[in-house]
Design a protein around this motif. Structure first.
Motif, PDB file in Angstrom:
ATOM      1  N   ARG A 114      29.996  42.045  36.223  1.00 49.03           N
ATOM      2  CA  ARG A 114      29.498  42.300  34.769  1.00 49.03           C
ATOM      3  C   ARG A 114      28.703  43.569  35.184  1.00 49.03           C
ATOM      4  N   VAL A 115      28.135  43.742  36.369  1.00 47.05           N
ATOM      5  CA  VAL A 115      27.159  44.839  36.786  1.00 47.05           C
ATOM      6  C   VAL A 115      27.857  46.011  37.169  1.00 47.05           C
ATOM      7  N   LEU A 157      30.753  38.521  53.275  1.00 44.31           N
ATOM      8  CA  LEU A 157      31.392  39.733  52.687  1.00 44.31           C
ATOM      9  C   LEU A 157      32.108  39.456  51.645  1.00 44.31           C
ATOM     10  N   PRO A 158      31.535  39.762  50.438  1.00 44.91           N
ATOM     11  CA  PRO A 158      32.216  39.570  49.186  1.00 44.91           C
ATOM     12  C   PRO A 158      33.424  40.505  49.054  1.00 44.91           C
ATOM     13  N   GLY A 159      34.525  39.936  49.475  1.00 47.70           N
ATOM     14  CA  GLY A 159      35.779  40.959  49.168  1.00 47.70           C
ATOM     15  C   GLY A 159      36.037  41.432  47.811  1.00 47.70           C
ATOM     16  N   ALA A 160      35.734  40.480  46.741  1.00 47.48           N
ATOM     17  CA  ALA A 160      36.036  40.605  45.330  1.00 47.48           C
ATOM     18  C   ALA A 160      35.056  41.134  44.902  1.00 47.48           C
ATOM     19  N   VAL A 211      23.203  45.487  45.196  1.00 46.30           N
ATOM     20  CA  VAL A 211      24.014  45.980  46.286  1.00 46.30           C
ATOM     21  C   VAL A 211      23.332  45.451  47.577  1.00 46.30           C
ATOM     22  N   ALA A 212      24.311  45.042  48.270  1.00 45.49           N
ATOM     23  CA  ALA A 212      24.217  44.307  49.651  1.00 45.49           C
ATOM     24  C   ALA A 212      24.149  45.350  50.777  1.00 45.49           C
ATOM     25  N   THR A 213      25.097  46.371  50.690  1.00 45.99           N
ATOM     26  CA  THR A 213      25.124  47.703  51.728  1.00 45.99           C
ATOM     27  C   THR A 213      26.216  48.627  51.067  1.00 45.99           C
ATOM     28  N   ASP A 273      26.449  39.781  44.885  1.00 47.35           N
ATOM     29  CA  ASP A 273      26.806  38.620  43.751  1.00 47.35           C
ATOM     30  C   ASP A 273      28.168  38.096  43.965  1.00 47.35           C
ATOM     31  N   ASP A 274      28.615  37.123  43.120  1.00 53.06           N
ATOM     32  CA  ASP A 274      29.865  36.585  43.349  1.00 53.06           C
ATOM     33  C   ASP A 274      30.643  37.493  42.458  1.00 53.06           C
TER      34      ASP A 274
END
Length: 221
Positions: free
Chosen positions: A120-121, A41-44, A80-82, A113-114
């Motif tokens: 960037r996106v 889960l990429p919190g940032a 986008v993951a979710t 992404d990290d």
């Protein structure tokens, strides 16, 4: 000197990816690393969208339809993951994603992404979400850092624009002639161009704070 200055100008024109920096080793930073590594889960690398309306309630079909229509473009985006909203969640959780007054609802967009790539996106993803009849607010770590970077960029450019003429006036008062006053500014300007070009080049391979440009200009002048 001319060729090096032209090369530096080309690097600056190409631009870079300056940020407000990150604080390594803090509790928040370590927590984000655990989210990334253990829970995927990429919190940032996520942001929250607040949908609001003065006339529609969050469970009204018109509100739900407008919200889903606004989120549809980012659901299809490959970065986008979710996308997690009240309409996707179980009833026990859905109530937590709608405000008590009934006129606000949340959606959480998680990216694959990290943080560096997500930053960037993010502007492009934000532009894809159009509220229609609903008002939108973007919040969370990613929007906060994006807005902070833009604010820093504006303020630092303004500070440079004000300080350079003042420095020239001081030099005129000291040296008494325009040639003697402008020569240090000219030489310092050449050094500054090279320093800023180096900062921009480094920002493409590692995180560089936005105010590093000001440090380069301070040293150059």
């Amino acid at each position: 000197m001319c060729s090096s200055d032209l090369l530096s100008a080309a690097v600056i024109a190409r631009g870079g990816s300056l940020t407000s920096g990150d604080t390594q080793g803090t509790e928040a930073h370590l927590g984000r690393r655990i989210l990334d590594r253990e829970f995927r889960l990429p919190g940032a690398s996520s942001f929250t969208v607040v949908f609001s309306s003065d006339t529609l309630f969050a469970d009204d079909p018109a509100f739900v339809e407008a919200m889903q229509r606004a989120l549809a473009p980012v659901r299809r985006d490959p970065h986008v993951a979710t996308v997690f909203s009240a309409d996707d969640a179980p009833d026990a959780v859905a109530g937590r994603l709608r405000a008590e007054d009934g006129h606000h609802a949340l959606a959480v967009v998680m990216l694959k992404d990290d943080y560096r790539e997500a930053a960037r996106v993010y502007p492009g993803l934000r532009a894809k979400i159009r509220g229609g009849p609903l008002r939108l607010l973007f919040t969370g770590y990613l929007p906060f850092r994006h807005d902070l970077d833009k604010t820093l960029e504006h303020d630092l450019i303004l500070a440079e624009a004000l300080s350079l003429p003042l420095a020239l006036l001081v030099l005129l008062a000291v040296f008494r002639t325009a040639v003697a006053a402008t020569l240090p500014v000219f030489v310092g300007g050449l050094a500054t161009v090279g320093g800023i070009a180096g900062v921009m080049a480094l920002s493409r391979v590692t995180d560089v704070a936005a105010y590093a440009v000001n440090v380069a200009s301070l040293i150059g002048l």
